[in-house]
Scaffold this motif. Structure first.
Motif, PDB file in Angstrom:
ATOM      1  N   THR A  15     -56.006 -14.660  45.383  1.00  0.00           N
ATOM      2  CA  THR A  15     -57.366 -14.541  45.905  1.00  0.00           C
ATOM      3  C   THR A  15     -57.289 -13.713  47.180  1.00  0.00           C
ATOM      4  N   MET A  16     -58.432 -13.304  47.687  1.00  0.00           N
ATOM      5  CA  MET A  16     -58.434 -12.572  48.962  1.00  0.00           C
ATOM      6  C   MET A  16     -57.840 -13.442  50.064  1.00  0.00           C
ATOM      7  N   LYS A  17     -58.188 -14.719  50.045  1.00  0.00           N
ATOM      8  CA  LYS A  17     -57.689 -15.630  51.074  1.00  0.00           C
ATOM      9  C   LYS A  17     -56.167 -15.745  51.013  1.00  0.00           C
ATOM     10  N   ALA A  18     -55.619 -15.890  49.811  1.00  0.00           N
ATOM     11  CA  ALA A  18     -54.163 -16.015  49.651  1.00  0.00           C
ATOM     12  C   ALA A  18     -53.458 -14.726  50.073  1.00  0.00           C
ATOM     13  N   ALA A  19     -54.021 -13.580  49.690  1.00  0.00           N
ATOM     14  CA  ALA A  19     -53.426 -12.297  50.075  1.00  0.00           C
ATOM     15  C   ALA A  19     -53.450 -12.144  51.593  1.00  0.00           C
ATOM     16  N   ALA A  20     -54.568 -12.475  52.195  1.00  0.00           N
ATOM     17  CA  ALA A  20     -54.694 -12.369  53.653  1.00  0.00           C
ATOM     18  C   ALA A  20     -53.673 -13.252  54.356  1.00  0.00           C
ATOM     19  N   THR A  21     -53.513 -14.473  53.867  1.00  0.00           N
ATOM     20  CA  THR A  21     -52.541 -15.398  54.464  1.00  0.00           C
ATOM     21  C   THR A  21     -51.140 -14.826  54.381  1.00  0.00           C
ATOM     22  N   LYS A  22     -50.768 -14.292  53.231  1.00  0.00           N
ATOM     23  CA  LYS A  22     -49.431 -13.711  53.058  1.00  0.00           C
ATOM     24  C   LYS A  22     -49.229 -12.486  53.953  1.00  0.00           C
ATOM     25  N   LYS A  41     -57.582   4.716  57.820  1.00  0.00           N
ATOM     26  CA  LYS A  41     -56.226   5.206  57.587  1.00  0.00           C
ATOM     27  C   LYS A  41     -55.333   3.970  57.651  1.00  0.00           C
ATOM     28  N   LEU A  42     -54.844   3.552  56.514  1.00  0.00           N
ATOM     29  CA  LEU A  42     -54.093   2.306  56.402  1.00  0.00           C
ATOM     30  C   LEU A  42     -52.847   2.337  57.290  1.00  0.00           C
ATOM     31  N   ASP A  43     -52.716   1.317  58.122  1.00  0.00           N
ATOM     32  CA  ASP A  43     -51.585   1.172  59.025  1.00  0.00           C
ATOM     33  C   ASP A  43     -50.295   1.027  58.217  1.00  0.00           C
ATOM     34  N   ILE A  44     -49.257   1.750  58.596  1.00  0.00           N
ATOM     35  CA  ILE A  44     -48.005   1.751  57.835  1.00  0.00           C
ATOM     36  C   ILE A  44     -47.366   0.365  57.803  1.00  0.00           C
ATOM     37  N   ALA A  45     -47.441  -0.372  58.891  1.00  0.00           N
ATOM     38  CA  ALA A  45     -46.855  -1.724  58.912  1.00  0.00           C
ATOM     39  C   ALA A  45     -47.559  -2.626  57.898  1.00  0.00           C
ATOM     40  N   LEU A  46     -48.881  -2.503  57.806  1.00  0.00           N
ATOM     41  CA  LEU A  46     -49.633  -3.290  56.840  1.00  0.00           C
ATOM     42  C   LEU A  46     -49.323  -2.830  55.418  1.00  0.00           C
ATOM     43  N   ALA A  47     -49.173  -1.530  55.227  1.00  0.00           N
ATOM     44  CA  ALA A  47     -48.835  -0.997  53.908  1.00  0.00           C
ATOM     45  C   ALA A  47     -47.479  -1.520  53.442  1.00  0.00           C
ATOM     46  N   VAL A  48     -46.525  -1.620  54.367  1.00  0.00           N
ATOM     47  CA  VAL A  48     -45.201  -2.146  54.025  1.00  0.00           C
ATOM     48  C   VAL A  48     -45.319  -3.615  53.598  1.00  0.00           C
ATOM     49  N   LYS A  49     -46.116  -4.392  54.340  1.00  0.00           N
ATOM     50  CA  LYS A  49     -46.327  -5.795  53.970  1.00  0.00           C
ATOM     51  C   LYS A  49     -46.986  -5.894  52.594  1.00  0.00           C
ATOM     52  N   MET A  50     -47.990  -5.044  52.349  1.00  0.00           N
ATOM     53  CA  MET A  50     -48.679  -5.069  51.057  1.00  0.00           C
ATOM     54  C   MET A  50     -47.712  -4.758  49.926  1.00  0.00           C
ATOM     55  N   SER A  51     -46.824  -3.821  50.167  1.00  0.00           N
ATOM     56  CA  SER A  51     -45.829  -3.460  49.167  1.00  0.00           C
ATOM     57  C   SER A  51     -45.037  -4.692  48.734  1.00  0.00           C
ATOM     58  N   GLY A  52     -44.613  -5.475  49.694  1.00  0.00           N
ATOM     59  CA  GLY A  52     -43.850  -6.684  49.396  1.00  0.00           C
ATOM     60  C   GLY A  52     -44.680  -7.771  48.746  1.00  0.00           C
ATOM     61  N   VAL A  53     -45.867  -8.001  49.272  1.00  0.00           N
ATOM     62  CA  VAL A  53     -46.733  -9.066  48.751  1.00  0.00           C
ATOM     63  C   VAL A  53     -47.211  -8.754  47.336  1.00  0.00           C
ATOM     64  N   GLY A  55     -45.880  -6.483  45.283  1.00  0.00           N
ATOM     65  CA  GLY A  55     -44.813  -6.031  44.400  1.00  0.00           C
ATOM     66  C   GLY A  55     -45.014  -4.611  43.887  1.00  0.00           C
ATOM     67  N   ILE A  56     -45.527  -3.753  44.769  1.00  0.00           N
ATOM     68  CA  ILE A  56     -45.727  -2.345  44.415  1.00  0.00           C
ATOM     69  C   ILE A  56     -44.983  -1.485  45.432  1.00  0.00           C
ATOM     70  N   SER A  57     -44.681  -0.272  45.048  1.00  0.00           N
ATOM     71  CA  SER A  57     -43.915   0.590  45.947  1.00  0.00           C
ATOM     72  C   SER A  57     -44.793   1.147  47.065  1.00  0.00           C
ATOM     73  N   LEU A  58     -44.159   1.428  48.168  1.00  0.00           N
ATOM     74  CA  LEU A  58     -44.845   2.059  49.288  1.00  0.00           C
ATOM     75  C   LEU A  58     -45.346   3.439  48.866  1.00  0.00           C
ATOM     76  N   GLU A  59     -44.572   4.106  48.033  1.00  0.00           N
ATOM     77  CA  GLU A  59     -44.969   5.419  47.519  1.00  0.00           C
ATOM     78  C   GLU A  59     -46.292   5.328  46.742  1.00  0.00           C
ATOM     79  N   TYR A  60     -46.444   4.285  45.931  1.00  0.00           N
ATOM     80  CA  TYR A  60     -47.689   4.081  45.180  1.00  0.00           C
ATOM     81  C   TYR A  60     -48.872   3.920  46.141  1.00  0.00           C
TER      82      TYR A  60
END
Length: 69
Positions: A15-22, A41-53, A55-60
């Motif tokens: 959910t949005m709430k679960a994603a936000a918490t992670k 312009k998406l912050d790179i630190a946040l993009a790196v976290k999103m990649s992990g949460v 399960g997608i590549s930073l390149e994507y």
């Protein structure tokens, strides 16, 4: 609207709430990012976290952001 974010989040069953918490941000802030109202312009630190949460590549993420720019 960052439809790639919504798709990635839902494919993880989050959910949005679960994603936000992670990601360590508030649900309202996450929602604004997904809708494209914040972080034009998406912050790179946040993009790196999103990649992990999500399960997608930073390149994507970078490619998706460039498409919407």
């Amino acid at each position: 609207m960052r439809s790639w974010m919504e798709t990635a989040r839902k494919s993880c069953g989050l959910t949005m709430k679960a994603a936000a918490t992670k990601l360590g941000i508030s649900e309202s802030y996450y929602s604004m990012i997904e809708r494209g109202e914040r972080q034009q312009k998406l912050d790179i630190a946040l993009a790196v976290k999103m990649s992990g949460v999500f399960g997608i590549s930073l390149e994507y993420i970078v490619n998706q952001e460039e498409k919407s720019a």
